[in-house]
Write an enzyme that holds these catalytic residues in place. Structure first.
Site, mmCIF file in Angstrom:
data_model
loop_
_atom_site.group_PDB
_atom_site.id
_atom_site.type_symbol
_atom_site.label_atom_id
_atom_site.label_comp_id
_atom_site.label_asym_id
_atom_site.label_seq_id
_atom_site.Cartn_x
_atom_site.Cartn_y
_atom_site.Cartn_z
ATOM 1 N N LEU A 15 37.965 -51.517 -64.033
ATOM 2 C CA LEU A 15 37.490 -50.397 -63.220
ATOM 3 C C LEU A 15 36.719 -50.874 -61.993
ATOM 4 C CD1 LEU A 15 36.395 -47.877 -65.998
ATOM 5 C CD2 LEU A 15 38.549 -47.951 -64.732
ATOM 6 N N ILE A 43 35.752 -54.433 -66.433
ATOM 7 C CA ILE A 43 36.258 -55.345 -65.407
ATOM 8 C C ILE A 43 37.335 -54.670 -64.563
ATOM 9 C CG2 ILE A 43 37.513 -57.507 -65.020
ATOM 10 C CD1 ILE A 43 36.122 -58.637 -67.504
ATOM 11 N N GLY A 58 28.865 -71.507 -64.771
ATOM 12 C CA GLY A 58 29.652 -70.700 -65.686
ATOM 13 C C GLY A 58 30.339 -69.539 -65.002
ATOM 14 N N HIS A 99 7.371 -39.201 -56.208
ATOM 15 C CA HIS A 99 8.358 -38.269 -55.656
ATOM 16 C C HIS A 99 8.676 -38.683 -54.224
ATOM 17 C CE1 HIS A 99 10.355 -34.461 -54.756
ATOM 18 N NE2 HIS A 99 9.657 -34.455 -53.613
#
Length: 460
Positions: A186, A184, A39, A444
């Site tokens: 951008l 899409i 696809g 951290h």
């Protein structure tokens, strides 16, 4: 005429796993694909674009390495190698998908274009020539969507690009004009800008990412314009004329006219469902006014035994939603469950750099629904991990219910924004309130650790 227990039209991210699982459950199954197994996602979408975006980011990181004390010098790209790497990854993923189909007993893969000739009957125009008629008790439509081509004068006279064809170009465009300032457009715009193209993005709305909150849109606009990408909003394309090797594009912004010259045009102004050639009028399946197949909450159409999955049915057009469609349908039919698409989470991520990870409702939606809400926001310039890695662009934003302490939604515009968003999605799924995250012990230094600081913004 061959009869099957189940037929799936479209070997995409819902169709392929559904076909395999149905066959494994003992159903005689056929999977019909007119083009390529996998696809849009594998062949034209997620896989190739994210592979190329990784190359574009490597270029960008190399150019800004001096800020970290690393002097690299001139950075050159080998676009042929970038494209070959992308093609190799696509071929690997597609081959893996085809292998899984071939190794599944009771599953037949047919290459051809399927069209309904009766309610539960399909006529297949075989790719190898000729046709075949098949029937089934269950039919699943997973034909996806394709690029919507806007009505622009002269567009039919030029070799414009789509999100599919742009993946096959051999050279970097001199000046790429992108029509459409959403996800899409951008991604491609930033990618090719980093490859060396001059990029202009045209958006008819007042901002890019018009569906997102204004502060998120503004932050990304600033990031892209700082990379020398031109963004023209409130702008419509009037006409395009081929002029020797260049394209002359006439623009309208209100009453103001402007002309720009481009080498290439990318159409990224939306997508439409691939239903026109299915012959649905012959089986009675109903469509909405945009051509999407209408389904109920269990993804069944108005015709019993015919289902639609993925982009073709409308709603959120994401690979992971299509895959979830498959799991819902399969479990309901084979395992006897009663799952629905109602109220399911819809996370998504746009892979600009920084990424935009989104889950739940936006502030804009909270206002529209007149909810009692508060906003927690922190710029990435205040995130320790971001400062240490020189990834300080963007922001973290969460929408919360101050009474129930629930997280209603989040927008994470940040390096690894999709991963950070997924942590908040898990919290939302598990009913973990923001005050608990405020005091949660995270490792951290990580990006996720700054969720402490994000929700600290809500301290009275």
């Amino acid at each position: 005429m061959k009869h099957y227990d189940a037929i799936i039209i479209g070997a995409g991210q819902a169709g392929t796993p559904l076909a395999k699982k149905l066959a494994e459950a003992g159903k005689k199954t056929a999977l019909i694909e007119k083009r390529l197994v996998g696809g849009t996602c594998i062949n034209d979408g997620c896989t190739p674009t994210k592979a190329m975006i990784a190359s574009a980011k490597a270029i960008y990181q190399a150019k800004k390495a001096s800020a970290l004390g690393v002097e690299i010098g001139t950075v050159k790209i080998n676009f042929k190698k970038i494209k070959q790497r992308k093609d190799d990854i696509v071929a690997q993923f597609r081959a893996s998908s085809e292998k899984g189909i071939d190794e599944t007993k009771g599953l037949r893969l047919i290459f051809g274009s399927a069209k309904f000739s009766a309610e539960k009957e399909l006529t297949i125009a075989l790719n190898e020539g000729g046709e075949e008629k098949v029937t089934a008790d269950l039919i699943f439509i997973n034909t996806g969507a394709k690029t919507a081509i806007p009505d622009i004068a002269g567009l039919d006279q030029i070799d414009y690009l789509t999100s599919t064809t742009i993946l096959d170009i051999d050279t970097v465009p001199e000046h790429l004009v992108v029509i459409g300032g959403n996800y899409i457009g951008l991604e491609f715009g930033q990618m090719f800008n980093r490859f060396g193209s001059k990029v202009t993005i045209l958006e008819k709305s007042s901002s890019i990412l018009a569906k997102e909150d204004e502060d998120v849109s503004s932050a990304l606009t600033e990031i892209l314009t700082d990379e020398k990408i031109a963004i023209l909003t409130d702008t419509k394309v009037d006409k395009i004329i081929q002029d020797n090797k260049h394209l002359q594009i006439s623009l309208l912004s209100g009453k103001t006219k402007k002309n720009i010259t481009a080498s290439h045009v990318l159409i990224a102004a939306g997508r439409i469902p691939q239903t026109a050639d299915l012959g649905l009028e012959n089986c009675g399946v109903k469509l909405d006014d945009k051509g999407h197949i209408m389904v109920n909450e269990k993804l069944e159409t108005n015709i019993k035994g015919i289902y639609a999955l993925g982009d073709v049915k409308g709603g959120p057009a994401f690979t992971h939603i299509a895959y979830n469609d498959y799991t819902i349908v399969y479990r309901n039919l084979i395992e006897g469950t009663k799952y629905t698409i109602q109220d399911r989470p819809v996370p998504y991520c746009m892979f600009t750099d920084p990424q935009l990870g989104r889950i739940g409702i936006s502030e804009k939606e909270a206002k529209e629904k007149k909810l009692n809400y508060e906003v927690a926001m922190i710029p990435m310039s205040q995130v320790a991990r971001g400062i240490e890695t020189n990834e300080t662009l963007g922001l973290m934003k969460a929408i919360v219910d101050p009474d129930k302490k629930k997280i209603l939604g989040a927008a994470i515009l940040a390096s690894e924004g999709g991963e950070i968003m997924s942590v908040l999605q898990m919290a939302m799924e598990g009913g973990i309130t923001y005050d608990r995250i405020r005091y949660c012990v995270f490792a951290h230094p990580t990006y996720t650790e700054s969720l402490n600081n994000l929700f600290m913004k809500l301290d009275k």
